[in-house]
Scaffold this active site. Structure first.
Site, PDB file in Angstrom:
ATOM      1  N   ASN A 198      -3.571   3.954   4.617  1.00 18.17           N
ATOM      2  CA  ASN A 198      -4.039   3.204   3.460  1.00 18.17           C
ATOM      3  C   ASN A 198      -3.935   1.671   3.722  1.00 18.17           C
ATOM      4  O   ASN A 198      -4.088   0.886   3.293  1.00 18.17           O
ATOM      5  CB  ASN A 198      -3.518   3.519   1.992  1.00 18.17           C
ATOM      6  CG  ASN A 198      -3.939   4.830   1.861  1.00 18.17           C
ATOM      7  OD1 ASN A 198      -5.043   5.278   1.831  1.00 18.17           O
ATOM      8  ND2 ASN A 198      -2.976   5.694   1.047  1.00 18.17           N
TER       9      ASN A 198
ATOM     10  N   ASP B 201       0.926   6.706  14.743  1.00 18.86           N
ATOM     11  CA  ASP B 201       2.329   6.388  14.300  1.00 18.86           C
ATOM     12  C   ASP B 201       2.472   5.163  15.468  1.00 18.86           C
ATOM     13  O   ASP B 201       2.240   5.224  16.516  1.00 18.86           O
ATOM     14  CB  ASP B 201       3.210   7.473  14.411  1.00 18.86           C
ATOM     15  CG  ASP B 201       4.468   7.037  13.509  1.00 18.86           C
ATOM     16  OD1 ASP B 201       4.378   6.539  12.286  1.00 18.86           O
ATOM     17  OD2 ASP B 201       5.504   6.964  14.194  1.00 18.86           O
TER      18      ASP B 201
HETATM   19  P1  IMP Z   1       3.474   3.148  10.712  1.00 20.43           P
HETATM   20  O1  IMP Z   1       2.511   2.793   9.737  1.00 20.43           O
HETATM   21  O2  IMP Z   1       4.577   4.201  10.551  1.00 20.43           O
HETATM   22  O3  IMP Z   1       2.948   3.315  12.027  1.00 20.43           O
HETATM   23  O4  IMP Z   1       4.612   1.700  10.896  1.00 20.43           O
HETATM   24  C1  IMP Z   1       4.449   1.210  11.904  1.00 20.43           C
HETATM   25  C2  IMP Z   1       5.285  -0.342  11.681  1.00 20.43           C
HETATM   26  O5  IMP Z   1       5.372  -0.892  12.730  1.00 20.43           O
HETATM   27  C3  IMP Z   1       4.199  -1.371  10.806  1.00 20.43           C
HETATM   28  O6  IMP Z   1       4.792  -1.179   9.442  1.00 20.43           O
HETATM   29  C4  IMP Z   1       4.938  -2.397  11.223  1.00 20.43           C
HETATM   30  O7  IMP Z   1       6.209  -3.078  10.767  1.00 20.43           O
HETATM   31  C5  IMP Z   1       4.972  -2.274  12.769  1.00 20.43           C
HETATM   32  N1  IMP Z   1       3.738  -2.375  13.536  1.00 20.43           N
HETATM   33  C6  IMP Z   1       2.863  -1.342  14.241  1.00 20.43           C
HETATM   34  N2  IMP Z   1       1.728  -1.840  14.797  1.00 20.43           N
HETATM   35  C7  IMP Z   1       1.912  -3.430  14.410  1.00 20.43           C
HETATM   36  C8  IMP Z   1       1.031  -4.343  14.915  1.00 20.43           C
HETATM   37  O8  IMP Z   1      -0.044  -4.240  15.557  1.00 20.43           O
HETATM   38  N3  IMP Z   1       1.458  -5.526  14.575  1.00 20.43           N
HETATM   39  C9  IMP Z   1       2.759  -5.892  13.922  1.00 20.43           C
HETATM   40  N4  IMP Z   1       3.491  -4.979  13.395  1.00 20.43           N
HETATM   41  C10 IMP Z   1       3.109  -3.611  13.671  1.00 20.43           C
END
Ligand code: IMP
Length: 197
Positions: A9, A73
Site C-alpha cells: 500500500n 521485501d
Molecule cells: P518493506 O516495505 O518491508 O520492504 O520495508 C522496507 C523498508 O526499507 C522501507 O520502509 C524503507 O525504510 C527501506 N527502503 C527500502 N527501499 C528503499 C528505497 O528505495 N529508499 C529508501 N528506503 C528504502
C-alpha cells in the site's frame, strides 16, 4: 493487459512498480479488497516476500480469483552494522517512522569510518498454480552524515549511490529506477517470467 496484484500500500513502491512493470496492469492489494495486516516475521527478505504473496494468494483463492501476485521485501544493509537494519529497516528506530529510523541509523554509525551500505530487494511472483519466481536486485552506496534532498521515503536522503554519484534524495525517479535495487529486482523477475512462458 494481464493483471498482477501487488502486495503493497506504499505509494512510492506502487509508482515504481507501475513505471517498470509497464507491460502488465499492476493492481495494489487494497483495490481487490485486501486490507489485512500481514505479519512479516521472516528472517530474510525472500521469506518475507513469500509470506506476503501467500497471504494474498489465499485471499484470491477464497474469492475464486486467478491472478498473479507479486510482493517485494527490501531494506538497507550497512556493512559496519553487520548488515543491519536489513529486514528490520521499516521499524529500525522502534516504530514505523522514517525519521526515527534515520536518526537511529546515524546514531549507530557515529564514529564509524566504514559507511558502505547497500539496498537489497527481493520480489516473489506467485502464479495462480502456486509456482513462484524470485527476482533479486542490489545497489551499492555509502551513508551520508546528514540528510540531503527529499526526505519522504525511507533512507533515500541518507543514501549516496556510488553509480549515480548522487544521493537518492536528489535523484529523479528515472535516475533512481535505472540503478535501484527495486528496479533491478523487477528486471530480474521480468526476465525470469518471460523465460518461464
Ligand atoms: P518493506 O516495505 O518491508 O520492504 O520495508 C522496507 C523498508 O526499507 C522501507 O520502509 C524503507 O525504510 C527501506 N527502503 C527500502 N527501499 C528503499 C528505497 O528505495 N529508499 C529508501 N528506503 C528504502
Amino acid at each position: 493487459m494481464e493483471k498482477i496484484i501487488l502486495a503493497s500500500n506504499n505509494a512510492h513502491k506502487i509508482k515504481e512498480f507501475k513505471e517498470i512493470f509497464n507491460t502488465y496492469e499492476v493492481v495494489p492489494m487494497k483495490e481487490i479488497g485486501f486490507n489485512e495486516d500481514i505479519i512479516e516475521d521472516g528472517t530474510t527478505f525472500e521469506e518475507n516476500s513469500k509470506i506476503k504473496t501467500t497471504a494474498i494468494s489465499n485471499f484470491l483463492k477464497s474469492k475464486n480469483l486467478n491472478y498473479m501476485v507479486m510482493a517485494d521485501d527490501s531494506g538497507l544493509c550497512v556493512e559496519a552494522l553487520n548488515g543491519e537494519p536489513g529486514v528490520y529497516s521499516a521499524r529500525y528506530g522502534g516504530n514505523h517512522n522514517d525519521q526515527q529510523n534515520r536518526d537511529f541509523l546515524l546514531k549507530n554509525l557515529e564514529g564509524k569510518i566504514n559507511r558502505n551500505a547497500k539496498f537489497v530487494c527481493v520480489i516473489t511472483l506467485q502464479k495462480p498454480n502456486g509456482e513462484t519466481i524470485v527476482g533479486k536486485g542490489e545497489v551499492n552506496g555509502t551513508i551520508l552524515t546528514k540528510e540531503v534532498g527529499d526526505t519522504s521515503f525511507g533512507y533515500d536522503c541518507l543514501f549516496h549511490s556510488t553509480e549515480l554519484n548522487k544521493c537518492f534524495g536528489l535523484a529523479t525517479a528515472e535516475e533512481k529506477n535505472s540503478v535501484s535495487h527495486r528496479g533491478r529486482a523487477i528486471k530480474d523477475l521480468l526476465n525470469k517470467l518471460n523465460m518461464s512462458k
